[in-house]
Design a protein around this motif. Structure first.
Motif, PDB file in Angstrom:
ATOM      1  N   LYS A   1     -23.397 -36.881  12.894  1.00 44.69           N
ATOM      2  CA  LYS A   1     -22.982 -35.585  11.783  1.00 44.69           C
ATOM      3  C   LYS A   1     -24.691 -34.959  11.995  1.00 44.69           C
ATOM      4  O   LYS A   1     -25.218 -34.990  11.695  1.00 44.69           O
ATOM      5  CB  LYS A   1     -23.168 -36.172  10.631  1.00 44.69           C
ATOM      6  CG  LYS A   1     -21.675 -37.018  10.173  1.00 44.69           C
ATOM      7  CD  LYS A   1     -19.958 -36.141  11.265  1.00 44.69           C
ATOM      8  CE  LYS A   1     -19.214 -37.235  10.747  1.00 44.69           C
ATOM      9  NZ  LYS A   1     -17.870 -37.246  10.665  1.00 44.69           N
TER      10      LYS A   1
ATOM     11  N   LYS B   1     -22.248 -35.808  19.710  1.00 52.04           N
ATOM     12  CA  LYS B   1     -22.734 -36.345  20.559  1.00 52.04           C
ATOM     13  C   LYS B   1     -23.915 -37.060  21.491  1.00 52.04           C
ATOM     14  O   LYS B   1     -24.261 -35.850  22.357  1.00 52.04           O
ATOM     15  CB  LYS B   1     -21.782 -37.594  22.207  1.00 52.04           C
ATOM     16  CG  LYS B   1     -20.592 -37.237  20.817  1.00 52.04           C
ATOM     17  CD  LYS B   1     -18.859 -37.772  22.415  1.00 52.04           C
ATOM     18  CE  LYS B   1     -17.681 -37.689  21.755  1.00 52.04           C
ATOM     19  NZ  LYS B   1     -16.990 -39.046  23.699  1.00 52.04           N
TER      20      LYS B   1
ATOM     21  N   ASN C   1     -18.182 -33.623  15.735  1.00 53.65           N
ATOM     22  CA  ASN C   1     -18.263 -34.668  16.275  1.00 53.65           C
ATOM     23  C   ASN C   1     -19.293 -34.574  17.224  1.00 53.65           C
ATOM     24  O   ASN C   1     -18.674 -33.915  18.879  1.00 53.65           O
ATOM     25  CB  ASN C   1     -16.871 -35.233  16.920  1.00 53.65           C
ATOM     26  CG  ASN C   1     -16.956 -35.932  18.027  1.00 53.65           C
ATOM     27  OD1 ASN C   1     -18.158 -36.565  17.281  1.00 53.65           O
ATOM     28  ND2 ASN C   1     -15.844 -36.459  18.480  1.00 53.65           N
TER      29      ASN C   1
ATOM     30  N   ASP D   1     -22.009 -41.878  18.791  1.00 55.98           N
ATOM     31  CA  ASP D   1     -20.889 -40.440  19.143  1.00 55.98           C
ATOM     32  C   ASP D   1     -21.241 -40.688  17.884  1.00 55.98           C
ATOM     33  O   ASP D   1     -21.633 -41.278  16.439  1.00 55.98           O
ATOM     34  CB  ASP D   1     -19.688 -42.018  19.567  1.00 55.98           C
ATOM     35  CG  ASP D   1     -19.034 -41.255  19.265  1.00 55.98           C
ATOM     36  OD1 ASP D   1     -18.710 -39.457  19.523  1.00 55.98           O
ATOM     37  OD2 ASP D   1     -17.600 -41.567  20.536  1.00 55.98           O
ATOM     38  N   ASN D   2     -19.904 -39.315  17.037  1.00 50.34           N
ATOM     39  CA  ASN D   2     -19.915 -38.623  15.850  1.00 50.34           C
ATOM     40  C   ASN D   2     -21.007 -38.711  14.960  1.00 50.34           C
ATOM     41  O   ASN D   2     -21.178 -38.921  13.480  1.00 50.34           O
ATOM     42  CB  ASN D   2     -19.281 -40.219  15.065  1.00 50.34           C
ATOM     43  CG  ASN D   2     -17.801 -40.107  15.677  1.00 50.34           C
ATOM     44  OD1 ASN D   2     -17.122 -39.020  16.047  1.00 50.34           O
ATOM     45  ND2 ASN D   2     -17.041 -41.669  16.171  1.00 50.34           N
TER      46      ASN D   2
END
Length: 494
Positions: A446, A195, A193, A443-444
């Motif tokens: 990878k 950012k 996770n 966000d999120n």
């Protein structure tokens, strides 16, 4: 641990280097034949700097390494060499004791195998002929080499049993601690996770000239410059006696400075005070009320003894005080120096308020528009996970970006960043000499290149070894007198 790679020739050079490097500091400088104290001990075994000890040999090796790297062995590096050698000796001692306690002994066949690569012919194969020639011509050196390799194999046995080695058993290493697949999978997932952020940086080193002047004018008394000469002594009665002799023209002020002053606040025989600004003078007054007495001292007059931080001081006013001119760049620089040293919160508060107004403008308009309006520096921060301290098993925050030096260990920064929602702006964050405002961009995210499982296992093994080393060097079994003995017995001889 890796096997030492000394040939017979290099081993002889090493022994000669050890002899010179070890014996010269010990017996030079008038120490004679006195035995140097131990540098410490581990589990009751002393660590001594004497010929043929592990410690002396490690010192020689590190010195040899420095020389081969072209590094000058000056006083500073000399100390580092001893420090590295001491730590290596402690590690070696711990390994020896642990292996001995286990009952394991290094087989002669293992030592023979370790010797073989050092006696190879032109085809790269082991040559018993070369070994026999060396054994006949230099038996002592061969024995030293066998002892060296035995010690290395002991350390290797300890390291492999503790942290694993190169020998495989299925998918795992044959020896040492094991990492479960679930553990490595869990750690891999920790970095998933990520950012990314927009970042506005306000550099507190760019404090405006106008603000320095404004502070100076509001606190002008602090920057009044006085022209005092001083005499400082330990006790009040002595100061009173000197003041009386000066008043009676029995001694000049300059002569009294030369004969009696400890020169705590002056550096010359004239007695001229070193720190002339009011804010500097009031720091060494025991009673701040005495400042008014000094401010009202007539030109050429000598004060009664004034209690200061190191005794009693007589002040002579050599000329009228100079009021600060806030058009003078030297005075403005003095104000800035004072703020940095004594009231940095003034600078920090200025930028914090500016950052708050920036955030308001960014909400009302856009991040980019606010950057332009407030002349902030905009940084695009690539995606990173929660990774306090830049652990190598995960992606890291790019701390080389402006404003982010040290941010990976700034809990306030990490917590503020990771709780933001899409488009949300953080409160102003102090990071070193910068005030930061973050806006979550994505966000999120990878990671593009996840860390392979095998590489992760290697990293975990490295962490185990590093932790063990830290625990060993802070063990209650260890007595470390390295600094005391080094500076008293080694540095004093050079």
């Amino acid at each position: 641990m890796k096997r030492s790679v000394y040939t017979i020739g290099s081993l002889i050079i090493l022994l000669i280097a050890a002899f010179i490097f070890v014996l010269v500091p010990i017996f030079a400088g008038g120490k004679g034949q006195k035995r140097m104290p131990a540098f410490g001990s581990y589990d009751g075994t002393e660590i001594r700097y004497e010929q043929n000890t592990d410690f002396a040999n490690y010192v020689a090796r590190y010195a040899d390494y420095y020389k081969n790297q072209g590094i000058e062995i000056n006083n500073s590096n000399y100390y580092y060499i001893f420090n590295y050698a001491f730590n290596a000796t402690v590690t070696q001692l711990a390994a020896k004791k642990a292996v001995k306690k286990s009952g394991y002994q290094i087989p002669k066949t293992a030592v023979n195998r370790a010797l073989m690569p050092y006696f190879t012919d032109e085809t790269g194969k082991y040559s018993s002929k070369l070994y026999k020639i060396a054994l006949k011509d230099r038996p002592a050196q061969i024995e030293d080499m066998r002892n060296e390799l035995t010690a290395t194999l002991v350390s290797q046995r300890y390291a492999e049993d503790s942290f694993g080695g190169q020998t495989p058993f299925g998918k795992a290493s044959l020896y040492g601690l094991k990492s479960s697949e679930k553990e490595t999978a869990f750690i891999s997932k920790m970095g998933e996770n990520q950012k990314s952020f927009n970042l506005a940086v306000f550099n507190m080193n760019e404090y405006p000239e106008s603000e320095k002047v404004a502070y100076g004018k509001a606190n002008a008394e602090k920057f009044v410059k006085y022209d005092f000469s001083v005499i400082t002594v330990d006790d009040k009665s002595k100061a009173e006696s000197i003041a009386k002799r000066i008043a009676n023209n029995e001694i000049t002020f300059a002569d009294a400075v030369s004969q009696y002053s400890n020169k705590s606040y002056s550096s010359t025989d004239s007695g001229k005070i070193n720190n002339k600004y009011q804010y500097q003078i009031e720091k060494f007054l025991a009673d701040k009320n005495d400042l008014e007495t000094l401010k009202n001292l007539a030109v050429d007059a000598v004060s009664a003894p004034v209690k200061t931080t190191v005794g009693y001081t007589l002040f002579r006013n050599d000329s009228a005080a100079v009021q600060p001119d806030f058009k003078d760049s030297a005075v403005i620089n003095t104000v800035y120096s004072y703020l940095n040293s004594n009231e940095f919160s003034v600078i920090e508060n200025y930028y914090t308020e500016r950052a708050k107004k920036f955030a308001e403008a960014a909400k009302a308009k856009s991040f980019a528009a606010a950057v332009t309006q407030f002349n902030a520096k905009k940084i695009d921060v690539p995606a990173f996970p929660v990774n306090y301290g830049d652990l190598s098993v995960m992606n890291k925050l790019n701390t080389s970006l402006d404003g982010l030096a040290g941010a990976s260990t700034n809990e306030t920064f990490i917590k503020a960043a990771m709780k933001l929602k899409k488009g949300e702006l953080s409160e102003p964050i102090v990071n070193g000499r910068n005030i930061l405002v973050l806006q979550l961009n994505k966000d999120n995210v990878k990671p593009e290149d996840p860390i392979p499982q095998e590489a992760l296992k290697d990293e975990l093994t490295n962490y185990d070894a590093t932790s063990a080393q830290s625990a060993l060097l802070s063990s209650p079994k260890l007595v470390n007198n390295l600094s005391d003995v080094f500076f008293k017995y080694i540095m004093n001889n050079n």
